[in-house]
Scaffold this motif. Structure first.
Motif, PDB file in Angstrom:
ATOM      1  N   MET A 200      -4.492  -2.367   4.047  1.00 49.76           N
ATOM      2  CA  MET A 200      -3.206  -2.354   5.414  1.00 49.76           C
ATOM      3  C   MET A 200      -3.262  -1.633   5.814  1.00 49.76           C
ATOM      4  N   ARG A 201      -3.336  -1.365   7.180  1.00 54.12           N
ATOM      5  CA  ARG A 201      -3.022  -0.796   8.113  1.00 54.12           C
ATOM      6  C   ARG A 201      -1.771  -1.109   9.587  1.00 54.12           C
ATOM      7  N   VAL A 202      -1.148   0.169   9.466  1.00 54.97           N
ATOM      8  CA  VAL A 202       0.218   0.220  10.526  1.00 54.97           C
ATOM      9  C   VAL A 202      -0.529   1.284  11.667  1.00 54.97           C
ATOM     10  N   GLU A 203      -1.348   0.888  12.341  1.00 54.17           N
ATOM     11  CA  GLU A 203      -1.159   1.598  14.227  1.00 54.17           C
ATOM     12  C   GLU A 203      -2.292   2.673  13.238  1.00 54.17           C
ATOM     13  N   HIS A 204      -3.533   1.846  12.830  1.00 50.55           N
ATOM     14  CA  HIS A 204      -4.487   2.576  12.658  1.00 50.55           C
ATOM     15  C   HIS A 204      -4.371   3.872  10.950  1.00 50.55           C
ATOM     16  N   ASN A 205      -3.205   3.459  10.599  1.00 48.09           N
ATOM     17  CA  ASN A 205      -3.041   4.157   9.780  1.00 48.09           C
ATOM     18  C   ASN A 205      -3.155   3.580   8.710  1.00 48.09           C
ATOM     19  N   PHE A 206      -3.891   4.597   7.326  1.00 50.51           N
ATOM     20  CA  PHE A 206      -4.326   3.400   6.080  1.00 50.51           C
ATOM     21  C   PHE A 206      -2.371   3.537   5.364  1.00 50.51           C
ATOM     22  N   ILE A 207      -2.179   2.586   4.842  1.00 48.12           N
ATOM     23  CA  ILE A 207      -1.305   2.148   4.109  1.00 48.12           C
ATOM     24  C   ILE A 207      -0.890   2.154   2.533  1.00 48.12           C
ATOM     25  N   GLY A 208      -1.948   1.024   2.196  1.00 48.48           N
ATOM     26  CA  GLY A 208      -2.042   0.681   1.210  1.00 48.48           C
ATOM     27  C   GLY A 208      -3.115  -0.098   1.160  1.00 48.48           C
ATOM     28  N   VAL A 209      -3.276  -1.046  -0.469  1.00 47.58           N
ATOM     29  CA  VAL A 209      -3.715  -1.915  -0.653  1.00 47.58           C
ATOM     30  C   VAL A 209      -3.424  -3.396  -0.734  1.00 47.58           C
ATOM     31  N   ALA A 210      -3.649  -4.703  -0.569  1.00 45.67           N
ATOM     32  CA  ALA A 210      -3.620  -5.860  -1.061  1.00 45.67           C
ATOM     33  C   ALA A 210      -5.206  -6.222  -1.718  1.00 45.67           C
ATOM     34  N   THR A 211      -3.989  -7.125  -2.855  1.00 49.50           N
ATOM     35  CA  THR A 211      -5.473  -7.832  -4.168  1.00 49.50           C
ATOM     36  C   THR A 211      -4.886  -8.553  -4.377  1.00 49.50           C
ATOM     37  N   VAL A 212      -5.844  -9.618  -4.531  1.00 47.61           N
ATOM     38  CA  VAL A 212      -5.990 -11.122  -5.879  1.00 47.61           C
ATOM     39  C   VAL A 212      -6.335 -10.568  -6.737  1.00 47.61           C
ATOM     40  N   ASP A 213      -6.678 -10.895  -7.932  1.00 53.45           N
ATOM     41  CA  ASP A 213      -7.667 -11.312  -8.952  1.00 53.45           C
ATOM     42  C   ASP A 213      -7.691 -12.353  -9.147  1.00 53.45           C
ATOM     43  N   VAL A 214      -8.595 -12.654  -9.341  1.00 52.07           N
ATOM     44  CA  VAL A 214      -8.970 -13.452 -10.859  1.00 52.07           C
ATOM     45  C   VAL A 214      -9.577 -14.016 -11.233  1.00 52.07           C
ATOM     46  N   SER A 215      -9.075 -14.830 -12.701  1.00 49.77           N
ATOM     47  CA  SER A 215      -9.547 -14.831 -14.095  1.00 49.77           C
ATOM     48  C   SER A 215     -10.975 -15.339 -13.883  1.00 49.77           C
ATOM     49  N   LEU A 216     -11.978 -14.793 -14.474  1.00 50.04           N
ATOM     50  CA  LEU A 216     -13.429 -14.836 -15.210  1.00 50.04           C
ATOM     51  C   LEU A 216     -13.106 -16.114 -16.099  1.00 50.04           C
ATOM     52  N   ASN A 217     -12.049 -16.860 -16.254  1.00 53.91           N
ATOM     53  CA  ASN A 217     -11.909 -17.768 -17.540  1.00 53.91           C
ATOM     54  C   ASN A 217     -12.391 -18.918 -16.734  1.00 53.91           C
TER      55      ASN A 217
END
Length: 877
Positions: A200-217
């Motif tokens: 995630m970036r705002v005005e080219h500055n890194f502000i964090g991460v968005a994640t989605v987790d996939v179940s291996l089962n």
């Protein structure tokens, strides 16, 4: 007697049965049939079987590609969802309630799939809230399939999610790109999963991460319905980018212990249970090695740029993580051809198996497809036997029919022709020839048409004579064109202002142009077929002979300087000699072209003497400056010993010492540039002397000399202003003279200078002080601002703005160079504020402060510009 003779005659005409054509053709046909049958059987059981196997392999490959397509559909949805969550986080980062309302429904979009087990937003420290260092928004699927908020990552004491392996790599990705982590067990949900992370970036500055987790089962359950090859039995399994298992290939196999799953475990765990699959490990390592070489050959991130990430990464995963990040930035396309290996025996199937390893783009997962070979071989053998039996029967029938028609159409007519020839019945032969239109009839007609062929041969001879006459006419025309071209070449040679000649391998002159005769003052006939010793003095002929021998031994063109006696006396020429060869690469002659360089050498000698005089002048200046420094040092020591000297005298002594230290550097730099330019001018003379265009050389020399004279003129103008203590100076014209002195340095870096002065500013101050300020600032700007190559949108330039405010003069130097980092800018500003003695800019600032109540200010943005503002009061005594 007559009956006996007839009988003997008949016996002599009838050949033995083993010498007859019927017997011989029959034997040949049976041999050919045997060879055809044998080759057909070999072709069927080798080529056709291999073709069938290749077809089956192609179908298996298509099955593997279809599995990749299904996985790409899944990963594309996950990546799009992660990007959407990242957009929500970046947009509503300061509205916690909206994030809690929007993100859980987004995670539940694929409710029927149940692949998504958790996900959320992971801000950088204090990025979403100034009061929260760890402020994650994480939702996990509960047993009732609803997503519940999980705050465990925000309350951990010893660890932080900012250092997780699924978080840190996302900092190095471009917007919209996804990093797929290795499979792992989440410490808070205890679920086996793999995470898709998006920056995630705002005005080219890194502000964090968005994640989605996939179940291996859930992913393994999904793959169970797509791993069946519709053409043969087999199974498949999937590896993540770090070669951990994303699916359990033996989920329903009897060999798998109850309750034991391979999901999320390394490939080595599967190989430990089934050693027969060890060849897969070596093949995958080879694939990873080749992929790493391809990526690192044009890597974007160096290891030093990834130190912060790699220091917290396991040693075995450092290189792989570096390769994955570089590949994601480079957008490398993976080859679609699978790696094929075969095993004598594989798990589940106690028989030879074929293993296909596919690489999946973007995620860099690997799909391993295992197919048994027994069913393929049996099916191929059955098809080969059926085709072989059919071909064998068809060939036998074809050979029998061929024998019948061959006997009727070929053997019997030949016997009839032989009989007619032996009996002398030519009328019957002519009758048969007219009745038959095949090759046999043509053979009979050949004897009859012999006379016609002779007539045709005579006609052909006449046509050949006519063609020879036409060819002779063409040769005459070609010879005339050759003579015309020869005349054209002679005209070009004689029009040249260079000396051109050709000698045979024995040293005799075979060709010379008019300029050669004109310069030497000798008739052409007195030079042709003569040796150098017949034309030149002995010492010059010896030099020419040595040069000719060098060309013969080196077999390549070379240039030499040598004297040549001319009608104007002995002059120096630059001679280029080259070997001349025939079509078989044999040396047949030596060619030479000579250019008069006497005038250039005279110019070179003049410049060398000028350079020597300048060097003497510079040495004298240096000695004078050294003496001045010694006197200043002695004066400073005397002032230091006087205990009753006032503080102002001490400061003045320090200022004068600093100024005296600056002046030698400025003068030395100025004359050093002049010396370098003169040396470059000398090199230009020497290099340009080999070009065969003396007039162009003279123009170039005149242009370079004009530039140097202009620079020296502006330098003298500046120095003449410095003779007096204080003079009235037009500030804009003075700055123009300084920029003219710096013209070579500006041209070398391709930098333009623009001087802006709204109104005429005239000041009364020491010209040398003003020259020191402007020259030193411009020199520092060229070195610091344009000392390295980088991309810019506009041409390199420096703008100098001149203005006056009350009693102060303000000079603003603005460039679009490399700029300064924020840390370096803060350090330089602090040093200027402290009025430190070290550094050219600091010394100049201290001198301005004490001498003219002035100061230097600097402002800069890295990669965009640097602006130096100098203000001072020129009216101070």
């Amino acid at each position: 007697m007559r009956a006996t003779e007839n009988k003997n005659k008949g016996d002599s005409q009838a050949p033995l049965w083993r010498d007859s054509l019927t017997f011989k053709f029959t034997v040949v046909q049976f041999v050919v049939a045997a060879l055809i049958i044998a080759s057909s059987i070999w072709l069927i059981f080798s080529t056709e079987q291999k073709h069938h196997m290749d077809t089956q392999l192609s179908l298996s490959q298509n099955h593997g590609l279809s599995v990749i397509a299904q996985l790409q559909q899944i990963t594309s949805k996950i990546e799009a969802l992660a990007v959407s969550i990242g957009i929500v986080g970046a947009t509503y980062r300061d509205q916690e309630s909206l994030i809690e309302q929007i993100v859980p429904p987004l995670l539940a979009i694929e409710e029927n799939e149940q692949l998504i087990i958790s996900g959320g937003l992971w801000p950088e420290p204090w990025a979403f809230s100034e009061n929260k260092q760890r402020n994650s928004y994480f939702w996990a699927r509960e047993k009732n399939l609803d997503f519940q908020f999980e705050g465990g990552y925000n309350t951990e004491v010893n660890t932080s999610y900012h250092n997780e392996f699924w978080y840190k790599p996302a900092k190095y990705l471009q917007n919209g790109h996804t990093h797929w982590s290795k499979s792992y067990i989440d410490p808070h949900t205890n679920a086996v999963m793999i995470t898709a992370s998006v920056p995630m970036r705002v005005e080219h500055n890194f502000i964090g991460v968005a994640t989605v987790d996939v179940s291996l089962n859930a992913l393994n359950e999904r793959l169970r319905f797509s791993d069946k090859n519709p053409l043969s039995k087999g199974y498949l399994f999937v590896l993540d980018s770090f070669n951990n298992l994303l699916s359990d290939p033996f989920y329903e196999a009897e060999e798998t212990p109850l309750g034991d799953t391979l999901l999320g475990k390394p490939l080595e765990t599967l190989i430990e249970q089934y050693p027969a699959l060890s060849a897969i490990d070596s093949s995958i390592k080879s694939i990873d090695s080749q992929f790493a070489k391809q990526v690192l050959a044009t890597s974007v991130y160096q290891d030093t740029q990834l130190d912060d990430l790699l220091n917290n990464t396991a040693q075995s995963e450092k290189q792989r993580l570096s390769v994955l990040l570089n590949a994601s930035v480079q957008h490398l396309e993976l080859k679609q051809d699978p790696v094929i290996i075969s095993l004598e025996s594989g798990p589940i199937f106690n028989e030879p198996v074929l293993i296909s390893i596919f690489q999946m783009p973007q995620t860099y997962w690997k799909i391993v497809l295992v197919t048994p070979l027994s069913s393929l071989s049996q099916q191929a053998n059955a098809i080969a036997i059926k085709i072989g039996a059919f071909l064998l029967l068809a060939q036998l029938i074809a050979l029998f029919v061929l024998f019948i028609f061959q006997h009727k159409l070929f053997i019997r007519p030949i016997f009839q022709i032989v009989s007619a020839l032996q009996s002398g019945n030519l009328g019957r032969l002519e009758l048969d020839a007219n009745r038959r239109n095949d090759e046999v009839g043509q053979l009979a007609k050949a004897f009859i048409a012999r006379s016609n062929q002779l007539e045709i041969a005579y006609a052909s001879l006449d046509a050949g004579n006519l063609a020879l006459e036409q060819q002779l006419a063409m040769q005459i025309h070609a010879q005339q064109e050759l003579e015309a071209k020869k005349e054209l070449i002679n005209s070009l040679l004689n029009a040249s202002q260079n000396l051109i000649c050709i000698k045979d391998i024995n040293g005799h002159y075979t060709l010379i142009n008019d300029k050669f005769c004109e310069v030497l003052g000798i008739e052409r006939q007195q030079i042709l077929n003569r040796l150098d010793s017949d034309i030149y003095p002995k010492h010059i002929a010896a030099i020419i002979a040595a040069h000719d021998q060098l060309i013969i031994e080196s077999d390549k063109a070379q240039s030499f300087e040598q004297p040549i006696p001319t009608v104007q006396g002995e002059r120096t020429y630059l001679i280029t000699k080259y070997p001349i060869k025939d079509s078989d690469d044999n040396l047949i002659a030596l060619g030479a072209m000579a250019v008069d360089i006497s005038s250039l050498k005279e110019k070179y000698e003049e410049q060398r003497q000028t350079s020597a005089r300048l060097s003497i002048t510079i040495d004298a200046l240096r000695k004078s400056l050294t003496l001045a420094e010694a006197k200043s040092t002695a004066l400073r020591e005397q002032l230091t010993l006087g205990a009753d000297a006032s503080q102002k005298k001490g400061q003045l002594a320090r200022i004068e010492s600093e100024q005296l230290h600056i002046l030698p550097q400025v003068v030395e730099q100025l004359f050093k540039h002049q010396q370098v330019n003169l040396e470059q001018l000398f090199l230009s003379f020497h290099q340009q002397s080999s070009i065969q265009a003396p007039s162009a050389n003279r123009l170039l020399v005149i242009d370079r000399l004009t530039q140097q004279i202009d620079i020296i003129r502006h330098t003298l103008a500046l120095l003449s202003r410095s003779n007096g203590t204080v003079k009235s100076i037009n500030l804009a014209m003075f700055i123009q003279d300084v920029t003219s002195v710096l013209h070579p340095q500006l041209a070398a870096k391709n930098v333009d200078i623009e001087v802006n002065c709204a109104t005429a500013v005239t000041i009364n101050m020491a010209a040398w002080d003003l020259f020191t300020i402007s020259y030193q600032i411009l020199s520092n700007t060229l070195i610091d601002g344009f000392g390295q190559t980088y991309e810019r949108d506009t041409a390199a330039s420096i703008t100098i703005d001149i203005s006056a405010k009350k009693d102060y003069v303000i000079l603003r130097f603005h460039d679009n160079g490399s700029g300064l980092s924020s840390d370096m800018l803060a350090r330089i500003q602090q040093q200027l504020k402290q009025q430190r003695h070290d550094g050219t800019l600091n010394k100049l600032n201290l001198w301005l402060s004490e001498r003219y109540e002035g100061e230097i200010k600097i402002n800069s943005v890295l990669g965009r510009y640097t602006e130096i503002t100098v203000s001072f009061n020129p009216n101070l005594p």
